[in-house]
Design an enzyme around this catalytic site. Structure first.
Site, PDB file in Angstrom:
ATOM      1  N   ASP A 225      48.281 -38.955  19.593  1.00  0.00           N
ATOM      2  CA  ASP A 225      48.278 -39.721  20.976  1.00  0.00           C
ATOM      3  C   ASP A 225      49.639 -39.959  21.496  1.00  0.00           C
ATOM      4  O   ASP A 225      50.312 -41.041  20.861  1.00  0.00           O
ATOM      5  CB  ASP A 225      47.346 -40.859  20.992  1.00  0.00           C
ATOM      6  CG  ASP A 225      47.432 -41.229  22.498  1.00  0.00           C
ATOM      7  OD1 ASP A 225      48.240 -40.975  23.340  1.00  0.00           O
ATOM      8  OD2 ASP A 225      46.517 -42.225  22.799  1.00  0.00           O
ATOM      9  N   GLN A 228      52.145 -43.266  24.817  1.00  0.00           N
ATOM     10  CA  GLN A 228      53.089 -44.229  24.923  1.00  0.00           C
ATOM     11  C   GLN A 228      54.435 -43.959  24.298  1.00  0.00           C
ATOM     12  O   GLN A 228      55.299 -44.597  24.028  1.00  0.00           O
ATOM     13  CB  GLN A 228      52.809 -45.490  24.305  1.00  0.00           C
ATOM     14  CG  GLN A 228      51.338 -46.225  25.136  1.00  0.00           C
ATOM     15  CD  GLN A 228      51.795 -46.557  26.443  1.00  0.00           C
ATOM     16  OE1 GLN A 228      53.018 -46.801  26.872  1.00  0.00           O
ATOM     17  NE2 GLN A 228      50.888 -46.875  27.268  1.00  0.00           N
ATOM     18  N   CYS A 391      42.492 -51.821  26.968  1.00  0.00           N
ATOM     19  CA  CYS A 391      41.743 -50.450  26.826  1.00  0.00           C
ATOM     20  C   CYS A 391      41.975 -50.322  25.096  1.00  0.00           C
ATOM     21  O   CYS A 391      42.108 -49.364  24.342  1.00  0.00           O
ATOM     22  CB  CYS A 391      42.116 -49.264  27.472  1.00  0.00           C
ATOM     23  SG  CYS A 391      41.748 -49.408  28.922  1.00  0.00           S
TER      24      CYS A 391
HETATM   25  N1  PMP Z   1      46.633 -43.671  24.729  1.00  0.00           N
HETATM   26  C1  PMP Z   1      47.227 -44.625  25.062  1.00  0.00           C
HETATM   27  C2  PMP Z   1      48.204 -45.061  23.809  1.00  0.00           C
HETATM   28  C3  PMP Z   1      47.774 -45.403  26.084  1.00  0.00           C
HETATM   29  O1  PMP Z   1      48.438 -46.241  26.552  1.00  0.00           O
HETATM   30  C4  PMP Z   1      46.793 -44.854  27.448  1.00  0.00           C
HETATM   31  C5  PMP Z   1      46.923 -45.066  28.789  1.00  0.00           C
HETATM   32  N2  PMP Z   1      47.064 -46.656  28.970  1.00  0.00           N
HETATM   33  C6  PMP Z   1      45.827 -43.750  27.058  1.00  0.00           C
HETATM   34  C7  PMP Z   1      45.811 -43.322  25.923  1.00  0.00           C
HETATM   35  C8  PMP Z   1      45.076 -42.849  28.259  1.00  0.00           C
HETATM   36  O2  PMP Z   1      46.073 -42.336  29.201  1.00  0.00           O
HETATM   37  P1  PMP Z   1      45.311 -42.103  30.364  1.00  0.00           P
HETATM   38  O3  PMP Z   1      44.589 -43.283  31.115  1.00  0.00           O
HETATM   39  O4  PMP Z   1      46.310 -41.482  31.404  1.00  0.00           O
HETATM   40  O5  PMP Z   1      44.485 -40.804  30.213  1.00  0.00           O
END
Ligand code: PMP
Length: 441
Positions: A225, A228, A391
């Site tokens: 992922d 960030q 989140c």
């Molecule tokens: N992974 C990480 C580490 C994030 O910070 C985020 C967004 N805060 C996401 C996934 C999800 O990204 P998105 O909402 O653009 O799909």
């Protein structure tokens, strides 16, 4: 990242980026908030602001070239296709991947779901070559306790659909991955390891090398992922050694509605589609259909063309700045912010306390004040931060706090923004009658 913890507290090393010049590129930074206050935007981790070149690229697309790419035998369709594919080529080069390995999605969440559904669809795929990575009963998926919900819930759901088991790596008290049981958690039953490169809440930059090496030993796929990390540091898929890298355009100066799923070609090629319909098919008959090779197999329907073009412009902007300098800029700000915040009695940083293997997401609590109240006082001062569980609910649970206040930095952030944040925290303490002396008592 290099260690800056040895710097004397309060030292402002010269910032690698010209903050004033960069701010002039961002129209939104000229507006004021809360009765004429300067906007101190410290929420780029949630979504970044957009430079004029990105806004111009989108407007130019709609004003001069708008058409559905890969369709239509007319000049506009040709131009739209050219711009869409040129953006793909630029983004592929940005992460060191091949053009046909870059799939456009809506965002990181969409990209992760695309992989998760491909893995469960693989079990029942009619085409035998699509069954290679099928996940089923007895298989295991490994995540970490540090994941954003976007890199956790889709894997929980995959396990529910397939009967596979979810396992995870835990966290240490100082906000790092606990790899002590890596060899048992990632084992012969593991089909995929999904891990964040940089935590959105703790700021931790994870050591991916041992994780990728262990996954390779047991023949598991690895999804990184990069939501960030890709916006904030140089990321090269060859060095990473993973099978998938996912990230969002809106967190890297680009538009909302566009994200990237990079996949190693031979892996993408062995996966069935998630969404099906137009644009991704080879031959369609009433009895059944065959699908295009990647990346088209994973891009059903008319794509988010203007957004892709805008993301191409965002990548060009970042390339002009240089990702090494972007990273060094944020590291200097992070070091300063950690020093200044930790010097305020009653403030506790959740996550690594210095800049070693750490990015610019600084989460903290203020003793005696709920994070939502801290956020409210900061907002009244024109300072935009994020408050809540970000989140990543298991993370706040792990550290025993209800929520945190989080500041995140980007290319237009300067020391004045960090000073405003620290002064804002002190103002919150005064407002709620929790003076620094009381906070330490
Ligand atoms: N992974 C990480 C580490 C994030 O910070 C985020 C967004 N805060 C996401 C996934 C999800 O990204 P998105 O909402 O653009 O799909």
């Amino acid at each position: 990242m290099t260690q800056t913890a040895s710097r004397p507290p309060g030292t402002r090393v010269p910032l690698p980026l010209d903050v004033e010049a960069i701010r002039a590129d961002f129209p939104i930074l000229t507006r004021t908030v809360r009765d004429g206050k300067r906007l101190v935007y410290l929420d780029s981790g949630a979504t970044s602001q957009k430079p004029r070149s990105v806004l111009d690229a989108e407007r130019d697309f709609y004003e001069n070239h708008n058409a559905a790419p890969h369709r239509g035998a007319h000049q506009l369709a040709e131009e739209a296709t050219g711009l869409y594919e040129a953006a793909r080529a630029r983004i592929a080069a940005f992460i060191g991947g091949a053009v046909e390995e870059v799939v456009f999605t809506r965002n990181t969440t969409d990209a992760i779901n695309t992989v998760a559904y491909a893995l469960s669809n693989a079990a029942t795929a009619k085409e035998p070559s699509f069954r290679r990575y099928a996940v089923g009963q007895g298989d295991e998926i490994v995540v970490t306790e540090m994941e954003h919900h976007a890199n956790l819930v889709p894997w929980q759901q995959l396990c529910e659909r397939t009967g596979a088991t979810l396992r995870w790596l835990g966290l240490t008290d100082d906000g790092r991955l606990d790899l002590s049981d890596l060899a048992t958690v990632v084992n012969e039953r593991t089909k995929l390891v999904a891990v964040t490169q940089q935590s959105n809440i703790l700021g931790t930059i994870n050591p991916l090398e041992p994780i990728v090496a262990r996954a390779r030993e047991v023949g598991a796929l690895v999804l990184v992922d990069g939501a960030q990390s890709v916006p904030h540091q140089p990321v090269d898929v060859a060095t990473l050694g993973a099978d998938f890298l996912v990230f969002s355009g809106h967190k890297m100066l680009g538009p909302t509605g566009v994200g990237v799923l990079w996949g190693r070609y031979e892996v993408l090629d062995a996966l069935p589609p998630f969404l099906t319909g137009g644009s991704m098919i080879e031959v369609v008959r009433m009895e059944g259909s065959t699908f295009m090779p990647p990346p088209q197999r994973f891009e059903a329907g008319v794509p988010m063309t203007a957004q892709v073009v805008g993301l191409g412009a965002a990548v060009a902007y970042l390339q002009d700045l240089g990702m090494d300098r972007v990273q060094a800029h944020e590291e200097a700000l992070t070091g300063y912010a950690l020093e200044q915040l930790q010097a305020v009695p009653g403030v506790t940083v959740i996550g690594p306390p210095d800049t070693v293997a750490r990015g610019g997401a600084v989460s903290f609590t203020v003793e005696g004040i709920h994070p939502h109240d801290v956020g409210q006082v900061l907002d009244d001062l024109g300072i935009a931060v994020r408050v809540g569980h970000h989140c990543a609910w298991p993370v706040v649970r792990r550290y025993g706090v209800p929520a945190t206040t989080r500041a995140t930095f980007y290319v237009h952030t300067g020391y004045d923004d960090v000073d405003a944040l620290v002064e804002g925290v002190r103002a919150a303490q005064r407002f709620f009658g929790v003076t620094p002396e009381e906070a330490t008592a």
